[in-house]
Structure formats: C-alpha cells, structure tokens
Design an enzyme around this catalytic site. Structure first.
Site, PDB file in Angstrom:
ATOM      1  N   THR A 126       0.576  -1.253   0.200  1.00 37.65           N
ATOM      2  CA  THR A 126      -0.219   0.001  -0.047  1.00 37.65           C
ATOM      3  C   THR A 126       0.943   1.453  -0.030  1.00 37.65           C
ATOM      4  OG1 THR A 126      -1.553   1.656   1.277  1.00 37.65           O
ATOM      5  CG2 THR A 126      -0.036  -0.629   2.265  1.00 37.65           C
ATOM      6  N   ASP A 127       0.079   2.848  -0.603  1.00 37.66           N
ATOM      7  CA  ASP A 127       1.179   3.325  -1.053  1.00 37.66           C
ATOM      8  C   ASP A 127       1.229   4.214   1.207  1.00 37.66           C
ATOM      9  OD1 ASP A 127      -1.504   4.259   0.214  1.00 37.66           O
ATOM     10  OD2 ASP A 127      -2.002   6.288  -1.512  1.00 37.66           O
ATOM     11  N   GLU A 128       0.722   3.375   2.171  1.00 35.26           N
ATOM     12  CA  GLU A 128       0.427   4.465   2.989  1.00 35.26           C
ATOM     13  C   GLU A 128       1.879   4.062   3.837  1.00 35.26           C
ATOM     14  OE1 GLU A 128      -3.415   3.372   5.456  1.00 35.26           O
ATOM     15  OE2 GLU A 128      -4.770   3.361   4.140  1.00 35.26           O
ATOM     16  N   TYR A 150      -1.343  -0.408  11.919  1.00 37.71           N
ATOM     17  CA  TYR A 150      -1.594  -1.167   9.744  1.00 37.71           C
ATOM     18  C   TYR A 150      -0.497  -0.866   8.900  1.00 37.71           C
ATOM     19  CZ  TYR A 150      -2.940  -1.316   5.418  1.00 37.71           C
ATOM     20  OH  TYR A 150      -3.507  -1.762   3.716  1.00 37.71           O
ATOM     21  N   LYS A 154       2.115  -3.470   7.770  1.00 35.64           N
ATOM     22  CA  LYS A 154       2.227  -3.214   5.899  1.00 35.64           C
ATOM     23  C   LYS A 154       3.926  -3.682   5.849  1.00 35.64           C
ATOM     24  CE  LYS A 154      -0.231  -4.435   3.500  1.00 35.64           C
ATOM     25  NZ  LYS A 154      -0.422  -5.628   2.678  1.00 35.64           N
TER      26      LYS A 154
HETATM   27  P1  NAD Z   1      -9.807  -6.993   3.456  1.00 38.30           P
HETATM   28  O1  NAD Z   1     -10.079  -5.995   3.981  1.00 38.30           O
HETATM   29  O2  NAD Z   1     -10.938  -6.716   2.547  1.00 38.30           O
HETATM   30  O3  NAD Z   1      -9.322  -7.751   2.996  1.00 38.30           O
HETATM   31  C1  NAD Z   1      -8.269  -9.069   3.467  1.00 38.30           C
HETATM   32  C2  NAD Z   1      -8.965 -11.059   3.497  1.00 38.30           C
HETATM   33  O4  NAD Z   1      -8.086 -10.999   3.494  1.00 38.30           O
HETATM   34  C3  NAD Z   1     -10.161 -11.329   4.386  1.00 38.30           C
HETATM   35  O5  NAD Z   1     -11.005 -12.247   2.686  1.00 38.30           O
HETATM   36  C4  NAD Z   1     -10.026 -11.325   4.856  1.00 38.30           C
HETATM   37  O6  NAD Z   1     -10.628 -13.182   5.984  1.00 38.30           O
HETATM   38  C5  NAD Z   1      -8.250 -12.362   4.971  1.00 38.30           C
HETATM   39  N1  NAD Z   1      -7.644 -12.705   5.885  1.00 38.30           N
HETATM   40  C6  NAD Z   1      -6.910 -12.518   7.469  1.00 38.30           C
HETATM   41  N2  NAD Z   1      -6.210 -12.302   8.140  1.00 38.30           N
HETATM   42  C7  NAD Z   1      -5.856 -13.642   6.990  1.00 38.30           C
HETATM   43  C8  NAD Z   1      -4.809 -14.928   7.239  1.00 38.30           C
HETATM   44  N3  NAD Z   1      -4.161 -14.630   8.848  1.00 38.30           N
HETATM   45  N4  NAD Z   1      -4.907 -15.338   6.995  1.00 38.30           N
HETATM   46  C9  NAD Z   1      -6.052 -15.621   5.738  1.00 38.30           C
HETATM   47  N5  NAD Z   1      -6.424 -14.629   5.572  1.00 38.30           N
HETATM   48  C10 NAD Z   1      -6.492 -13.875   6.348  1.00 38.30           C
HETATM   49  O7  NAD Z   1      -8.473  -6.128   2.510  1.00 38.30           O
HETATM   50  P2  NAD Z   1      -8.544  -5.855   0.735  1.00 38.30           P
HETATM   51  O8  NAD Z   1      -8.623  -4.250   0.962  1.00 38.30           O
HETATM   52  O9  NAD Z   1      -9.125  -6.545   0.324  1.00 38.30           O
HETATM   53  O10 NAD Z   1      -6.977  -5.608   1.169  1.00 38.30           O
HETATM   54  C11 NAD Z   1      -6.373  -7.321   0.265  1.00 38.30           C
HETATM   55  C12 NAD Z   1      -5.009  -6.386   0.295  1.00 38.30           C
HETATM   56  O11 NAD Z   1      -4.734  -5.060  -0.258  1.00 38.30           O
HETATM   57  C13 NAD Z   1      -3.985  -6.201   1.743  1.00 38.30           C
HETATM   58  O12 NAD Z   1      -3.118  -6.808   1.816  1.00 38.30           O
HETATM   59  C14 NAD Z   1      -4.257  -4.980   2.220  1.00 38.30           C
HETATM   60  O13 NAD Z   1      -3.334  -4.516   2.190  1.00 38.30           O
HETATM   61  C15 NAD Z   1      -3.762  -3.984   0.116  1.00 38.30           C
HETATM   62  N6  NAD Z   1      -4.001  -2.949  -0.424  1.00 38.30           N
HETATM   63  C16 NAD Z   1      -5.528  -2.137  -0.396  1.00 38.30           C
HETATM   64  C17 NAD Z   1      -5.928  -1.368  -0.071  1.00 38.30           C
HETATM   65  C18 NAD Z   1      -7.057  -1.224  -0.497  1.00 38.30           C
HETATM   66  O14 NAD Z   1      -7.560   0.948  -0.774  1.00 38.30           O
HETATM   67  N7  NAD Z   1      -7.853  -1.277   0.199  1.00 38.30           N
HETATM   68  C19 NAD Z   1      -4.999  -0.490  -0.594  1.00 38.30           C
HETATM   69  C20 NAD Z   1      -3.292  -1.220  -0.964  1.00 38.30           C
HETATM   70  C21 NAD Z   1      -3.407  -1.836  -0.559  1.00 38.30           C
HETATM   71  P1  TYD Z   2     -10.241   4.344   4.686  1.00 39.13           P
HETATM   72  O1  TYD Z   2     -11.458   3.971   3.849  1.00 39.13           O
HETATM   73  O2  TYD Z   2     -10.235   3.859   6.351  1.00 39.13           O
HETATM   74  O3  TYD Z   2      -8.857   3.837   4.249  1.00 39.13           O
HETATM   75  P2  TYD Z   2      -7.678   4.732   4.730  1.00 39.13           P
HETATM   76  O4  TYD Z   2      -7.403   5.114   6.315  1.00 39.13           O
HETATM   77  O5  TYD Z   2      -6.712   3.277   4.381  1.00 39.13           O
HETATM   78  O6  TYD Z   2      -6.808   5.282   3.904  1.00 39.13           O
HETATM   79  O7  TYD Z   2     -10.336   6.246   4.966  1.00 39.13           O
HETATM   80  C1  TYD Z   2     -10.370   6.987   3.898  1.00 39.13           C
HETATM   81  C2  TYD Z   2     -10.054   8.639   4.229  1.00 39.13           C
HETATM   82  O8  TYD Z   2     -11.630   8.599   4.550  1.00 39.13           O
HETATM   83  C3  TYD Z   2      -9.294   8.476   5.268  1.00 39.13           C
HETATM   84  O9  TYD Z   2      -8.408   9.680   5.425  1.00 39.13           O
HETATM   85  C4  TYD Z   2     -10.514   8.597   6.673  1.00 39.13           C
HETATM   86  C5  TYD Z   2     -11.115   8.526   5.632  1.00 39.13           C
HETATM   87  N1  TYD Z   2     -12.665   8.859   6.705  1.00 39.13           N
HETATM   88  C6  TYD Z   2     -13.985   9.229   7.313  1.00 39.13           C
HETATM   89  O10 TYD Z   2     -13.594  10.725   7.531  1.00 39.13           O
HETATM   90  N2  TYD Z   2     -14.634   8.829   8.123  1.00 39.13           N
HETATM   91  C7  TYD Z   2     -15.042   7.280   7.374  1.00 39.13           C
HETATM   92  O11 TYD Z   2     -15.855   7.270   8.582  1.00 39.13           O
HETATM   93  C8  TYD Z   2     -13.976   7.194   7.383  1.00 39.13           C
HETATM   94  C9  TYD Z   2     -14.109   5.408   7.386  1.00 39.13           C
HETATM   95  C10 TYD Z   2     -13.165   7.700   7.471  1.00 39.13           C
END
Ligand code: NAD
Ligand code: TYD
Length: 341
Positions: A126-128, A150, A154
């Site tokens: 992630t960019d985070e 988090y 990562k």
């Molecule tokens: P999500 O929370 O929707 O899904 C995570 C999945 O991992 C779930 O199905 C959960 O059951 C499974 N999981 C959790 N712990 C586990 C374990 N110990 N063993 C096996 N499975 C397990 O997450 P997402 O938003 O789909 O993100 C997927 C990946 O992409 C993550 O690694 C996240 O850090 C990365 N990512 C997400 C975003 C975003 O905006 N959502 C952006 C950049 C990177």
């Molecule tokens: P989020 O979807 O939790 O993703 P991330 O923290 O990984 O970027 O949040 C996106 C942005 O929205 C973040 O700046 C926090 C903000 N946010 C709110 O303002 N209200 C909310 O209820 C949530 C969940 C997030």
C-alpha cells in the site's frame, strides 16, 4: 503460472482479482486460501463457486503446516498475497493481529515460495507505507515512514519480502497501490460506508476537517496492474500503482452525495483519527513504463460503484446489521461529533 494460490481471496480486492483471473485465463486454476475473518466473505465468490477451476481452503497464512500442505496438494506455482488485516481504525484499537497476519503471515508465504521453488509471489502492499506526503509524490526508493500500526505492519511485510529476495533469491514482486474502491468492499472503509449510510439517509462521519487527501484507484484497474506484475514484473522490484486522482475526503463525499442525489446535510464532522495521515501521493512512472495505466474514468467508476451498492443490498445489509455494528458501537460509540446534523 497455472495454479495460483490467492491468499485473502475472499476479501475485497482479492475476490475482484479471482474474478479477473478466471475471466482472463481459461487455463488457470485458482485456489483461494482465506481465514474468513470478519472481512472475508464467501458471498464475494458465490458466482464462481461452481467453476471447476476454482477451489477454496479455509486457513490462516500464519499456519505454515497448512500452507505447505495446500501448496503441495494443488501443485501451486505462484502466490498472490492479499491476506491482511487492513483497517487503520481497527489497527489503532488492536495492533496485535496486524503484526501477526501482515508481517508473520507474509513470512510464512515467503518460506513456502522458497521451500517449493515457486515461480513467483506478488505481494500486495500500500501507499500508506510511505507515510504522510506533504508535497510531491512517493517513488519506490523513498524511505518508509509508516504512522499507523496497519501501515507499520505492511512496511514490515514489504521489508521481509525484500530480505527474502536479497538473501535467498525468492522471486517476489511488491505492488504499492493507493486507496481502492469498487464492488465487494467491506462497509467500514469510507466509500462503501458513505454510500450505504447515504442510501439509508444516515449521517456520513467525516474525520477532522475532511481535508485529508487520498488517491482513488478503481479496483479493476488495480487487478490489471497485479496481473501485469504477476507476468511481467521484475523479481525483487517494487511498483507503485496510483491513479493520479487525488481528492480531499470532503470532495470525495460531495461527489458521492451528488451522484446519489442526497443532501450535503448528511455530512457530520467527527473527531479525527489519531495519527491521521494528511496525504498520500504516488509516482507510478515505473509501472506505467511497462504499459499499465488506469482505464476507468473516476466518476464513471464511482457511479458504477454507487449503483452496485444500491442494487446489492443483500450483500451489505447483513454485514452492517451483524458483527460490524456491535464492533463499532464498542469501539467508536464515543467518537465525538463536532458539527453537522
Ligand atoms: P480486506 O480486508 O477486504 O480482505 C482481507 C482478506 O484477508 C479477508 O478475506 C480476510 O478474511 C483475509 N485474511 C485476514 N487475515 C488472514 C489470515 N491470517 N490468513 C488468511 N486470510 C486472512 O482487504 P482488501 O481491501 O481487499 O486488501 C487486500 C490487500 O490489499 C491487503 O494486503 C491490503 O493491505 C492491500 N491494499 C488495500 C488497499 C485498499 O484500498 N483496500 C489499497 C492498497 C493495498
Ligand atoms: P479508509 O477508507 O479507512 O482508508 P485509509 O485509512 O486506509 O486511507 O479512509 C479513507 C479516508 O477517509 C481517510 O482519510 C479516513 C477518512 N474516513 C472518514 O473521514 N470517515 C470514516 O468514517 C472513515 C472510515 C474514513
């Protein structure tokens, strides 16, 4: 790659990627390996459940014995790791499971790649990990300055991937993507939370002044990038995946409300998230040189996403009425409302 182990494949991005792979590659088999935490949901995969090329194993990526068994049994030759604890707010309340899954779990997968000489692992990051970026954009060689449990977890996983590549020659590629949105996203993340709240005319809790900036990437564009990395990424390399689509949270919220024809009075400013990163911004020139770019225009993709949550209440209503609500009541029942309705 013919037999792909997709860890975390029952989550948001993972399930979109499973659909992508089965649509694109008729000869591939996918084995979803997922612990089914609160965020994992087999509803996300119900339309592929009868596909002979798909199988599901419930398991924890921290369980080395089971990971090895599954890799051998299914003749896995590649891994795409989506499995992680992913919600920043939860990591602030309970960091331990993030360290366990995101760091230790990634190490278990790297061990499996090493032991069984798999052809490739793509690790989804992630960019985070770069931390808050006041000006300019992060490049892959920048220092990591994660600010939440988090993002620190990562970052730990990314560094473990790097170490396994340098020390053992493990063929791993890392992607660092910006904030994703789309179908099947658990409604604790801001986009699905705000859409589903607005559908029910409930307040949208905007943290702090609402001016934190995120770069919004449509999940199917991210899946295309991961596909490219799986097949054409360079071992040991890191690739940013951003869409150059930076918005303040307030701009994002206004756009959602406008698309839905809902009033701005639904916005409720609430107490800020502790350690809330002000801005993320990625320079994605490296992956763009390989031919990737986002194909979906932001507003169209957001409109399609609004439509999906509007038409698929069956998917999110049971989530919001179950564990989700009690968790939030326990942890955030006291989040202070600053202004708004
Ligand atoms: P999500 O929370 O929707 O899904 C995570 C999945 O991992 C779930 O199905 C959960 O059951 C499974 N999981 C959790 N712990 C586990 C374990 N110990 N063993 C096996 N499975 C397990 O997450 P997402 O938003 O789909 O993100 C997927 C990946 O992409 C993550 O690694 C996240 O850090 C990365 N990512 C997400 C975003 C975003 O905006 N959502 C952006 C950049 C990177
Ligand atoms: P989020 O979807 O939790 O993703 P991330 O923290 O990984 O970027 O949040 C996106 C942005 O929205 C973040 O700046 C926090 C903000 N946010 C709110 O303002 N209200 C909310 O209820 C949530 C969940 C997030």
């Amino acid at each position: 790659m013919e037999n792909l182990l997709i860890t975390g494949g029952a989550g948001f991005i993972g399930s979109n990627f499973v659909h992508h792979i089965l649509d694109r590659y008729p000869d591939y088999k996918v084995i979803v390996y997922d612990k089914l935490t609160y965020a994992g949901n087999l509803d996300n995969l119900q339309d592929v459940a009868d596909d002979r090329r798909y199988s599901f194993v419930r398991g924890d990526i921290c369980d080395m014995g089971l990971v090895e068994e599954v890799v051998q049994e299914h003749k896995v030759d590649g891994i795409v790791n989506f499995a992680a604890e992913t919600h920043v707010d939860r990591s602030i309340v309970e960091p331990g499971s993030f360290i366990q899954t995101d760091v230790y779990g990634t190490h278990v997968l790297l061990e499996a790649v090493r032991k069984f000489s798999l052809r490739r692992m793509v690790h989804i990051s992630t960019d985070e990990v770069y931390g808050s970026v006041v000006e300019g954009s992060s490049v892959e060689s920048d220092n990591l300055r994660p600010n939440s449990p988090y993002s620190a977890s990562k970052a730990g996983a990314d560094l473990m991937c790097r170490a396994y590549h340098v020390t053992y020659g493990v063929p791993v590629v890392i992607t660092r993507a910006s904030n994703n949105f789309g179908a099947y996203q658990y409604p604790e993340k801001v986009v699905p939370l705000f859409i589903t709240n607005a559908l029910d005319d409930k307040p949208l809790p905007l943290y702090g002044d609402g001016l934190n900036v995120r770069d919004w990437l449509y999940v199917l564009d991210h899946c295309e990038a991961i596909d490219l990395m799986l097949h054409e990424g360079q071992d040991g390399e890191i690739y940013n995946v951003g869409s150059n689509n930076e918005l303040t949270n307030l701009e994002l919220t206004d756009t959602i409300l406008e698309l839905m024809g809902k009033p701005q009075s639904l916005i409720q400013f609430v107490e800020d998230r502790p350690g809330h990163d002000r801005r993320y911004s990625l320079d994605s020139a490296k992956i763009r040189h390989l031919g990737w770019r986002p194909k979906h225009a932001f507003e169209n993709a957001l409109e399609g996403t609004v439509r999906w949550y509007t038409e698929n209440r069956w998917w999110w209503e049971k989530i919001k009425s179950g564990a989700y609500d009690s968790y939030y009541e326990r942890q955030y029942g006291t989040r202070q409302v600053l202004t708004g309705s």
